[in-house]
Design a protein around this motif. Sequence first.
Motif, PDB file in Angstrom:
ATOM      1  N   ILE A   1       1.233  -1.468  -0.011  1.00  0.00           N
ATOM      2  CA  ILE A   1      -0.047  -0.150  -0.091  1.00  0.00           C
ATOM      3  C   ILE A   1       0.474   1.073  -0.207  1.00  0.00           C
ATOM      4  O   ILE A   1       1.704   1.359   0.810  1.00  0.00           O
ATOM      5  CB  ILE A   1      -1.189  -0.034   1.458  1.00  0.00           C
ATOM      6  N   VAL A   2       0.437   2.260  -1.053  1.00  0.00           N
ATOM      7  CA  VAL A   2       1.272   3.561  -0.774  1.00  0.00           C
ATOM      8  C   VAL A   2       0.111   5.087  -0.240  1.00  0.00           C
ATOM      9  O   VAL A   2      -1.354   4.307  -0.578  1.00  0.00           O
ATOM     10  CB  VAL A   2       1.769   3.693  -1.798  1.00  0.00           C
ATOM     11  N   HIS A   3       0.855   5.529   0.266  1.00  0.00           N
ATOM     12  CA  HIS A   3      -0.454   6.698   1.044  1.00  0.00           C
ATOM     13  C   HIS A   3      -0.952   7.331   0.081  1.00  0.00           C
ATOM     14  O   HIS A   3      -1.897   7.653  -0.122  1.00  0.00           O
ATOM     15  CB  HIS A   3       0.495   7.451   2.201  1.00  0.00           C
ATOM     16  N   GLY A   4       0.604   8.327  -0.474  1.00  0.00           N
ATOM     17  CA  GLY A   4      -0.016   9.461  -2.223  1.00  0.00           C
ATOM     18  C   GLY A   4       0.099  10.538  -1.624  1.00  0.00           C
ATOM     19  O   GLY A   4       0.255  11.115  -2.786  1.00  0.00           O
ATOM     20  N   ASP A   5       0.279  11.467   0.129  1.00  0.00           N
ATOM     21  CA  ASP A   5      -0.163  12.572   0.422  1.00  0.00           C
ATOM     22  C   ASP A   5       0.294  12.257   2.170  1.00  0.00           C
ATOM     23  O   ASP A   5      -0.089  12.549   2.346  1.00  0.00           O
ATOM     24  CB  ASP A   5      -1.672  13.040   0.470  1.00  0.00           C
ATOM     25  N   LEU A   6       1.337  11.653   1.450  1.00  0.00           N
ATOM     26  CA  LEU A   6       2.719  11.411   2.468  1.00  0.00           C
ATOM     27  C   LEU A   6       3.475  12.973   3.462  1.00  0.00           C
ATOM     28  O   LEU A   6       4.369  13.285   3.269  1.00  0.00           O
ATOM     29  CB  LEU A   6       3.774  10.418   2.991  1.00  0.00           C
ATOM     30  N   THR A   7       2.427  13.671   4.179  1.00  0.00           N
ATOM     31  CA  THR A   7       2.964  14.931   4.582  1.00  0.00           C
ATOM     32  C   THR A   7       2.595  14.992   6.201  1.00  0.00           C
ATOM     33  O   THR A   7       2.347  14.205   6.971  1.00  0.00           O
ATOM     34  CB  THR A   7       2.609  15.930   3.780  1.00  0.00           C
ATOM     35  N   THR A   8       3.552  15.613   7.096  1.00  0.00           N
ATOM     36  CA  THR A   8       3.383  15.978   8.437  1.00  0.00           C
ATOM     37  C   THR A   8       2.032  15.667   8.420  1.00  0.00           C
ATOM     38  O   THR A   8       1.631  16.066   9.796  1.00  0.00           O
ATOM     39  CB  THR A   8       4.707  16.986   8.329  1.00  0.00           C
ATOM     40  N   SER A   9       1.348  16.236   7.603  1.00  0.00           N
ATOM     41  CA  SER A   9      -0.309  17.811   8.048  1.00  0.00           C
ATOM     42  C   SER A   9      -1.310  15.803   8.712  1.00  0.00           C
ATOM     43  O   SER A   9      -1.957  15.613   8.957  1.00  0.00           O
ATOM     44  CB  SER A   9      -1.070  17.607   7.246  1.00  0.00           C
ATOM     45  N   ASN A  10      -0.647  14.620   7.487  1.00  0.00           N
ATOM     46  CA  ASN A  10      -1.476  13.283   7.745  1.00  0.00           C
ATOM     47  C   ASN A  10      -0.715  12.531   8.601  1.00  0.00           C
ATOM     48  O   ASN A  10      -1.359  10.673   8.108  1.00  0.00           O
ATOM     49  CB  ASN A  10      -1.357  12.766   6.171  1.00  0.00           C
ATOM     50  N   MET A  11       0.014  12.361   9.723  1.00  0.00           N
ATOM     51  CA  MET A  11       0.048  11.946  10.350  1.00  0.00           C
ATOM     52  C   MET A  11      -0.348  12.250  11.941  1.00  0.00           C
ATOM     53  O   MET A  11       0.088  13.448  12.170  1.00  0.00           O
ATOM     54  CB  MET A  11       1.927  10.981  10.776  1.00  0.00           C
ATOM     55  N   ILE A  12      -0.955  11.293  12.783  1.00  0.00           N
ATOM     56  CA  ILE A  12      -0.836  11.812  14.026  1.00  0.00           C
ATOM     57  C   ILE A  12       0.042  11.224  15.436  1.00  0.00           C
ATOM     58  O   ILE A  12      -0.620  10.069  15.163  1.00  0.00           O
ATOM     59  CB  ILE A  12      -2.785  11.522  14.627  1.00  0.00           C
ATOM     60  N   LEU A  13       0.435  11.578  16.482  1.00  0.00           N
ATOM     61  CA  LEU A  13       0.696  10.867  17.597  1.00  0.00           C
ATOM     62  C   LEU A  13      -0.295  10.743  18.577  1.00  0.00           C
ATOM     63  O   LEU A  13      -0.424  12.038  18.749  1.00  0.00           O
ATOM     64  CB  LEU A  13       1.974  11.947  17.838  1.00  0.00           C
ATOM     65  N   ARG A  14      -0.070   9.395  18.483  1.00  0.00           N
ATOM     66  CA  ARG A  14      -1.329   9.331  19.907  1.00  0.00           C
ATOM     67  C   ARG A  14      -0.196   7.871  20.488  1.00  0.00           C
ATOM     68  O   ARG A  14      -0.500   7.004  20.303  1.00  0.00           O
ATOM     69  CB  ARG A  14      -2.163   8.639  18.941  1.00  0.00           C
ATOM     70  N   ASP A  15       0.043   8.550  21.867  1.00  0.00           N
ATOM     71  CA  ASP A  15       0.330   7.809  23.244  1.00  0.00           C
ATOM     72  C   ASP A  15       1.739   7.102  21.824  1.00  0.00           C
ATOM     73  O   ASP A  15       1.375   5.961  22.473  1.00  0.00           O
ATOM     74  CB  ASP A  15      -0.499   6.806  23.108  1.00  0.00           C
ATOM     75  N   GLY A  16       2.382   7.941  21.663  1.00  0.00           N
ATOM     76  CA  GLY A  16       3.869   7.456  21.499  1.00  0.00           C
ATOM     77  C   GLY A  16       3.302   6.557  19.971  1.00  0.00           C
ATOM     78  O   GLY A  16       4.379   6.590  20.096  1.00  0.00           O
ATOM     79  N   GLU A  17       2.753   6.539  19.388  1.00  0.00           N
ATOM     80  CA  GLU A  17       2.525   5.758  18.402  1.00  0.00           C
ATOM     81  C   GLU A  17       2.243   6.964  17.455  1.00  0.00           C
ATOM     82  O   GLU A  17       1.406   7.412  17.582  1.00  0.00           O
ATOM     83  CB  GLU A  17       1.400   4.581  18.316  1.00  0.00           C
ATOM     84  N   VAL A  18       2.422   6.227  15.918  1.00  0.00           N
ATOM     85  CA  VAL A  18       2.571   7.081  14.872  1.00  0.00           C
ATOM     86  C   VAL A  18       1.127   6.581  13.881  1.00  0.00           C
ATOM     87  O   VAL A  18       1.007   5.443  13.643  1.00  0.00           O
ATOM     88  CB  VAL A  18       3.222   7.715  13.432  1.00  0.00           C
ATOM     89  N   VAL A  19       0.041   7.234  14.145  1.00  0.00           N
ATOM     90  CA  VAL A  19      -1.425   7.234  13.493  1.00  0.00           C
ATOM     91  C   VAL A  19      -1.091   7.702  11.783  1.00  0.00           C
ATOM     92  O   VAL A  19      -1.070   8.723  11.383  1.00  0.00           O
ATOM     93  CB  VAL A  19      -2.142   7.563  14.173  1.00  0.00           C
ATOM     94  N   LEU A  20      -1.637   6.435  11.032  1.00  0.00           N
ATOM     95  CA  LEU A  20      -1.792   7.471   9.568  1.00  0.00           C
ATOM     96  C   LEU A  20      -3.201   7.842   9.008  1.00  0.00           C
ATOM     97  O   LEU A  20      -3.764   7.283   9.360  1.00  0.00           O
ATOM     98  CB  LEU A  20      -0.523   6.719   8.661  1.00  0.00           C
TER      99      LEU A  20
END
Length: 522
Positions: free
Chosen positions: A435-454
């Motif tokens: 799978i590729v994300h297609g719009d992999l910017t730092t706006s489209n990643m969330i840090l939740r409880d130490g884990e990166v959610v895409l």
Amino acid sequence: MPRIGQVLGIEGTAWNLSAAVFDDDLITLRSSPYIPPHGGIHPREAAQHHASVMKEVISDALADAGEITGVAFSQGPGLGPCLRTVATAARSLALSLDVPLIGVNHCVAHIEIGRFATGYTDPIVLYASGANTQVLGYLNGRYRIFGETLDIGIGNGLDKFARHHNLPHPGGPAIEEFAKEGSYIPLPYTVKGMDLAFSGLISAAKEADAPLPDVCYSLQETAFAMCVEVTERALAHTGKDEVILVGGVGVNGRMQEMLAAMCEERGAAFAVPERKYMGDNGAMIAYTGRVMLASGQTIPISESRVNPGYRSDQVEVGWRSDTGSIFAGARSGDLVRGAEAEVDLSGDDVVKRRLKKGYRHPHLDAMLIRERTRAEARIISAARRAGVATPVIRDLTADAIIMEKVIGSELKYVLDHTTAEKAGSAVGKLHTAGIVHGDLTTSNMILRDGEVVLIDFGLGQITGEIEARGVDLHVFFQTLESTMADAEDLKEAFLRGYRETFPHADDVVEREHEIELRGRYH
């Protein structure tokens, strides 16, 4: 510090030889374009034209001028023979007048004359010309490239289409006229994060068997919508609230209408410089040379070699004392607007609804909303099954996804070496799953409880192609370079995590470098 007065600027990167004198405002502007007898621009013939009219153009520009205190010239990017012809003339004049020589980046000059002419201070810039299609913004002493064409510039693409139909050079004005009588037909639409590709679109347009007005209309609607979309993505990502359009293709009335509509929808200001400042012109070189002269950015003759591959993000912008805003529009409240969707955070779950875009043709807009909504839900579910942290999908409609609310911080606000490595690990898992994300910017990643959610998989796809994976990394690295002072260190941290979870990481990294070289003037 040299005395600042009237500066002569000479532009001749491609088809137009132009000279101007700037003081506090434009004094004179003279131009002599090279019109090829057939086909596109031939560099040596264009350079010969420039040499033949150089004396006349500069003499006319100087006719109403006073004392010249500096000579500025377009040092690059551009066609080598043309650049060398202009540089030779500029050196000779600087020596004979005994004044400083200023080497100006052609792309940056478009931005600076645009800021001067519009009065905007810190805009997102869509630069659309023959060889260039870039979205830029200022940060910490440089103009950062948020997105760009990965193959041909939009103007060159339009010219290729025009030549195929025996339309005059440049092709843009003729296409614009035919488009006024046309109707929409589907053509390929290629946006890769904040980057674009026009080759497939131009090939399809050339091969279309529809009436020429319909093809011209649809070519404009598709190509310009791609440009406006990536501009909006940069606007949403950075939080800036001004947009300007520069470059020769920017004189197109439809492109201006589409950008104005997008900015109105977002509550951003939009402006276009006067027409005389849009195409390649001596005024932009003279004005930028003058502000560079005021900051002491001159060059000795011995270091005045032209640079056909001179990228705008290589220029140290020493004449600006501000840092530029970035991420100024921090999200607040329960209703958040991104680049293409509105997210309602008021309930226990999130409702992400794709918005109709007034700037896009209704048929194209409906197709993109439908396809991206379905694809995003499908890909999020597939990524989650593969062990990648994503929101849980609750429900799906034609234009909206109802999903789990992810409580955390966007990565762009908390990015450091540790979180960058975690992001790399998450992307490695994603690519391992095909799978590729297609719009992999730092706006489209969330840090939740130490884990990166895409999140936000609207441009994603299920594929094992190394090219698509390379584009994913390229979009992320480009985001780092345009927004973070320690981009290289963060890139290395990301790659540590990526290599830990994806066995073919080195192949993708190599492909990403190849993709980077496709950008303008690498």
